[in-house]
Enzyme design. Structure first.
Site, PDB file in Angstrom:
ATOM      1  N   GLU A  67       0.809  -1.114  -0.423  1.00 43.17           N
ATOM      2  CA  GLU A  67       0.112   0.183   0.013  1.00 43.17           C
ATOM      3  C   GLU A  67       1.071   1.389   0.176  1.00 43.17           C
ATOM      4  OE1 GLU A  67      -2.474   1.667  -0.135  1.00 43.17           O
ATOM      5  OE2 GLU A  67      -4.140  -0.232  -0.020  1.00 43.17           O
TER       6      GLU A  67
ATOM      7  N   ASN B 229     -10.504   6.391   2.491  1.00 42.48           N
ATOM      8  CA  ASN B 229      -9.515   5.411   1.369  1.00 42.48           C
ATOM      9  C   ASN B 229      -9.808   6.909   0.460  1.00 42.48           C
ATOM     10  OD1 ASN B 229      -7.544   3.815   0.858  1.00 42.48           O
ATOM     11  ND2 ASN B 229      -9.132   1.854   1.004  1.00 42.48           N
TER      12      ASN B 229
ATOM     13  N   ASP C   5      -9.973   2.228  -3.936  1.00 42.41           N
ATOM     14  CA  ASP C   5      -8.959   1.697  -2.716  1.00 42.41           C
ATOM     15  C   ASP C   5      -8.234   3.114  -2.744  1.00 42.41           C
ATOM     16  OD1 ASP C   5      -7.043   0.687  -0.966  1.00 42.41           O
ATOM     17  OD2 ASP C   5      -7.495  -1.346  -1.980  1.00 42.41           O
TER      18      ASP C   5
END
Length: 295
Positions: free
Chosen positions: A20, A152, A202
């Site tokens: 991430e 997010n 995301d």
């Protein structure tokens, strides 16, 4: 809608669990990113391909760079400064110490140098108990709004006046007017709602033309979304679960994308980091307490 199938370069020779937060450091010519499940923070020097790894004391959801060489990191135990040279942590604030069911998640530094970080419900039932917070350079944390499941998709327009944000479990992208003087948000609107087949939103990044690139974690793609909500371009990727894009490279026209380990396509594929060229540069990302629009 344009559909691209880029030729990508794999940047890691080791698997990661939940990659991430890729973030380009122009001064170092290096890419920072995290493995949430590690939990670990990485720095990949693009010229030498040297990979540095720092183990985090608890789950890391997001981070940003600071002007003095430190990082600001969102850990399960709050927001901290992290000095990678001394490997030392310093607590700044813990905005959700009263909500043990949550952890901090996606985070990014705003163009005026504030740290925005969201939270998420870690329980299987996933209720609307998460929020988005703003951490100012003086360390004060402000709750911006709540009623979220998984915060997010933070990204700002090139001029800094629009903040984009998503709730991954509710599958929408929203935007706000952003006040560069006060850090306040106003005029909330839903930009687009994305299905599982579109790619549940995301992590994200904005390009220099004001388009929002959203990682479609359920569809193996990036969606380039216009300010009016139209999907302008879909970039199909060889990783089944991309988690966040970022722009980097000497001309800011290299796209870096992290991914998480997933068996979405029927076979488990490990998380990794990939890169490929794009035809539009990215919007710059500030460091904590640095106002990049005041230069």
């Amino acid at each position: 809608m344009r559909i691209d199938y880029p030729t990508v370069e794999y940047l890691l020779d080791q698997p990661i669990g939940a990659g991430e937060g890729p973030l380009w450091s122009a001064g170092e010519q290096a890419l920072y990113f995290i493995d949430i499940r590690g939990p670990a923070l990485f720095r990949l020097s693009l010229n030498s391909r040297k990979l540095d790894r720092w183990v985090m004391p608890s789950t890391i959801g997001g981070f940003g760079l600071c002007r003095d060489g430190r990082l600001i990191v969102a850990l399960r135990g709050g927001v901290h400064y992290f000095d990678p040279r001394a490997e030392r942590f310093e607590l700044i604030c813990h905005p959700e110490a009263d909500r043990p069911m949550n952890r901090l998640n996606d985070a990014k530094v705003s163009p005026d140098g504030r740290f925005f970080v969201g939270s998420m419900d870690t329980r299987p039932e996933k209720e609307r108990v998460a929020s988005l917070f703003r951490v100012d350079p003086d360390g004060e944390a402000t709750r911006m709004f709540g009623d979220l499941i998984v915060s997010n998709g933070l990204a700002w327009s090139p001029d800094g006046t629009t903040l984009y944000h998503s709730d991954s479990r509710s599958s929408y992208v929203q935007s706000f007017d952003y006040d560069l003087k006060t850090g306040a948000l106003s005029n909330r609107r839903i930009v687009v709602e994305l299905t599982e087949d579109d790619g549940r939103p995301d992590g994200a990044a904005c390009d220099a033309e004001g388009f929002y690139w959203s990682a479609g974690v359920t569809a193996g793609c990036l969606n380039r979304i216009a300010p009016d909500g139209r999907i302008d371009r879909k970039v199909m990727l060889p990783v089944p679960a991309p988690t966040m894009p970022c722009f980097g490279g000497a001309d800011m026209k290299t796209m870096f994308v992290t991914s998480l380990t997933s068996a979405r396509t029927g076979t488990e594929v490990a998380g990794t980091v990939i890169a490929f060229p794009v035809d539009v540069p990215g919007a710059p990302v500030a460091r904590f307490s640095e106002n990049i629009l005041a230069r």
